[in-house]
Design a protein around this motif. Structure first.
Motif, mmCIF file in Angstrom:
data_model
loop_
_atom_site.group_PDB
_atom_site.id
_atom_site.type_symbol
_atom_site.label_atom_id
_atom_site.label_comp_id
_atom_site.label_asym_id
_atom_site.label_seq_id
_atom_site.Cartn_x
_atom_site.Cartn_y
_atom_site.Cartn_z
ATOM 1 N N ARG A 1 0.847 -1.183 0.000
ATOM 2 C CA ARG A 1 0.000 0.000 0.000
ATOM 3 C C ARG A 1 0.885 1.236 0.000
ATOM 4 O O ARG A 1 1.660 1.453 0.925
ATOM 5 C CB ARG A 1 -0.905 -0.019 1.234
ATOM 6 N N CYS A 2 0.796 2.033 -1.050
ATOM 7 C CA CYS A 2 1.665 3.202 -1.211
ATOM 8 C C CYS A 2 1.457 4.213 -0.077
ATOM 9 O O CYS A 2 0.331 4.643 0.162
ATOM 10 C CB CYS A 2 1.377 3.863 -2.561
ATOM 11 N N PRO A 3 2.547 4.613 0.626
ATOM 12 C CA PRO A 3 2.392 5.585 1.712
ATOM 13 C C PRO A 3 2.155 7.012 1.206
ATOM 14 O O PRO A 3 1.914 7.918 1.989
ATOM 15 C CB PRO A 3 3.711 5.485 2.475
ATOM 16 N N GLY A 4 2.195 7.195 -0.125
ATOM 17 C CA GLY A 4 1.975 8.529 -0.693
ATOM 18 C C GLY A 4 0.539 8.750 -1.130
ATOM 19 O O GLY A 4 0.035 9.865 -1.072
ATOM 20 N N CYS A 5 -0.132 7.673 -1.587
ATOM 21 C CA CYS A 5 -1.500 7.863 -2.099
ATOM 22 C C CYS A 5 -2.427 6.731 -1.676
ATOM 23 O O CYS A 5 -3.597 6.729 -2.034
ATOM 24 C CB CYS A 5 -1.478 7.984 -3.622
ATOM 25 N N LEU A 6 -1.877 5.761 -0.936
ATOM 26 C CA LEU A 6 -2.613 4.592 -0.455
ATOM 27 C C LEU A 6 -3.062 3.663 -1.588
ATOM 28 O O LEU A 6 -3.865 2.755 -1.386
ATOM 29 C CB LEU A 6 -3.817 5.006 0.425
ATOM 30 N N PHE B 1 7.744 1.158 -6.678
ATOM 31 C CA PHE B 1 7.329 2.353 -7.421
ATOM 32 C C PHE B 1 5.811 2.342 -7.544
ATOM 33 O O PHE B 1 5.219 1.324 -7.908
ATOM 34 C CB PHE B 1 7.971 2.353 -8.814
ATOM 35 N N CYS B 2 5.200 3.484 -7.229
ATOM 36 C CA CYS B 2 3.749 3.600 -7.361
ATOM 37 C C CYS B 2 3.439 4.359 -8.655
ATOM 38 O O CYS B 2 3.725 5.547 -8.752
ATOM 39 C CB CYS B 2 3.165 4.345 -6.162
ATOM 40 N N PRO B 3 2.885 3.682 -9.662
ATOM 41 C CA PRO B 3 2.619 4.355 -10.941
ATOM 42 C C PRO B 3 1.568 5.460 -10.816
ATOM 43 O O PRO B 3 1.496 6.353 -11.645
ATOM 44 C CB PRO B 3 2.097 3.234 -11.850
ATOM 45 N N ARG B 4 0.785 5.402 -9.755
ATOM 46 C CA ARG B 4 -0.295 6.372 -9.582
ATOM 47 C C ARG B 4 0.243 7.737 -9.135
ATOM 48 O O ARG B 4 0.000 8.748 -9.774
ATOM 49 C CB ARG B 4 -1.249 5.810 -8.534
ATOM 50 N N CYS B 5 1.029 7.770 -8.032
ATOM 51 C CA CYS B 5 1.519 9.059 -7.522
ATOM 52 C C CYS B 5 3.018 9.221 -7.733
ATOM 53 O O CYS B 5 3.593 10.216 -7.322
ATOM 54 C CB CYS B 5 1.161 9.225 -6.051
ATOM 55 N N GLN B 6 3.675 8.226 -8.349
ATOM 56 C CA GLN B 6 5.095 8.272 -8.718
ATOM 57 C C GLN B 6 6.064 8.094 -7.546
ATOM 58 O O GLN B 6 7.268 8.244 -7.706
ATOM 59 C CB GLN B 6 5.442 9.595 -9.443
#
Ligand SMILES: [Zn+2]
Length: 398
Positions: A10-15, A54-59
């Motif tokens: 789970r991305c800590p930048g955008c979940l 790497f989170c493709p959603r929020c980079q």
């Protein structure tokens, strides 16, 4: 046949849940800025895995295996760059620029993670401002008399307990990358600002584009939870309720600075947010190859250097130096000394490979035949020192 279950992160930048791992190092030294009193302790210091997602959603790029319980930011933590003239000049120019740009005269300045308060003192003196810094590792015995005269430092983490301190600008340099939940952290700052919409937030972080685009691979360290690009940092501030005024690359592309203020209008729901995406995604695909290429080239180069020279030294006992030595597995028997200008590092030992940290003057005794510089930005400063010491080694850039 049972399909292998892929763990989702789970991305800590955008979940978001589309994070994929693109880089792994299972034996990274945990501490890059902790000094060791003896070689054995330095060599025995703990290692852990870095797996960059790497989170493709929020980079956002972050270490999916980061474990905060392994770290302890106590007083033996030493990462001040203050002793380099080049860095000092950068800090002075930055303070003057912020004061002029935001008319910071006779204002209230807060710095989160202010270290020994050097930058805060620059901001205070440049505009006769009142400075209050927060840093649990603050050590009064090391603060300069100028700093003690100009600013106040609270040796605690900045939190809701400190709302009595007003702020026209909140600065936070080289801290956000150490925070495990950067979105939560920024949201808490946004909450502390409340309805004071004119408050400026100024942040500085290492630039992941320097690692990805400029092959600065020695910047991947365990102490950093997140690796920001200008895009991902902008996305993060946007999501935390800020309006980004300016974002740019500084310090030869090695840092990102961002200026923001609280957004007046309520933001869209997360699903409607238009994320800024772009270049990093392409570089992510290339990174594994770039990393392998650069480490292979260095292994070859080191083998040749060892044949040619008996005395090889490294300049720079910071995170780049530690990562370089540990990644390439360079023993203290091959390279016994690492030079650094920070006097608090001298006589101590480097994490992982156990090199001894020495002052530049020591080189007159050691007379290196080859000197490997960890950060190209200090090249001129180091060449000048070598000239003054009347030394003539072959200089290479890591
Ligand atoms: Zn994300």
């Amino acid at each position: 046949m049972v399909a292998e279950v892929q763990k989702t992160f789970r991305c800590p930048g955008c979940l978001g849940r589309d994070v994929f791992v693109f880089f792994e190092n299972h034996h990274a030294p945990v501490f890059c800025n902790v000094l060791w009193e003896d070689r054995q302790a330095a060599i025995a210091s703990p290692r852990a895995a870095i797996r960059l997602g790497f989170c493709p959603r929020c980079q956002l790029i972050y270490n999916v295996d980061f474990d905060a319980s392994l770290l302890d930011y106590s007083k033996q933590y030493e990462n001040s760059l203050h002793y380099s003239n080049h860095f000092q000049k950068y800090a002075e120019d930055l303070a003057c620029r912020l004061v002029k740009r935001h008319h910071l005269y006779n204002k209230d300045v807060i710095e989160i993670g202010c270290g020994q308060g050097d930058f805060l003192a620059l901001l205070a003196s440049a505009g006769e401002n009142r400075g209050v810094g927060f840093d649990p590792s603050f050590d009064l015995t090391r603060a300069s008399t100028t700093t003690q005269r100009l600013v106040k430092v609270v040796p605690e983490f900045y939190s809701v307990d400190h709302t009595e301190y007003p702020a026209d600008i909140i600065c936070c340099r080289q801290v956000l990358e150490h925070v495990i939940s950067p979105l939560k952290f920024l949201k808490s700052i946004r909450k502390l600002i409340g309805e004071r919409y004119e408050t400026i937030a100024f942040f500085e972080v290492p630039n992941a584009m320097y690692t990805l685009r400029d092959k600065g691979i020695w910047d991947i360290i365990y102490e950093h939870c997140s690796y920001f690009t200008p895009q991902s940092l902008t996305n993060l501030f946007f999501r935390a309720g800020f309006e980004v005024m300016e974002v740019g690359e500084q310090y030869g592309g090695q840092f990102i600075t961002l200026e923001a203020r609280p957004a007046r209008v309520k933001r869209k729901t997360p699903s409607n947010i238009k994320w800024i995406t772009g270049e990093p995604a392409n570089l992510i695909d290339e990174f594994r190859r770039i990393y392998h290429e650069k480490t292979s080239q260095w292994n070859l180069l080191l083998a040749n250097l060892k044949k040619q020279y008996h005395r090889i030294a490294i300049w720079g006992a910071g995170s780049k130096g530690i990562t370089f030595l540990n990644t390439l597995n360079i023993s203290h028997k091959t390279v016994p000394y690492v030079v650094d200008v920070n006097p608090f590092k001298h006589g101590r030992y480097l994490t992982g490979m156990g090199q001894k940290i020495v002052p530049p003057i020591f080189l007159q005794q050691y007379i290196p035949q080859a000197l490997i510089l960890m950060n190209p930005i200090y090249q001129e400063e180091i060449r000048e020192t070598m000239r003054k010491l009347d030394l003539n080694a072959e200089i290479l850039l890591a």
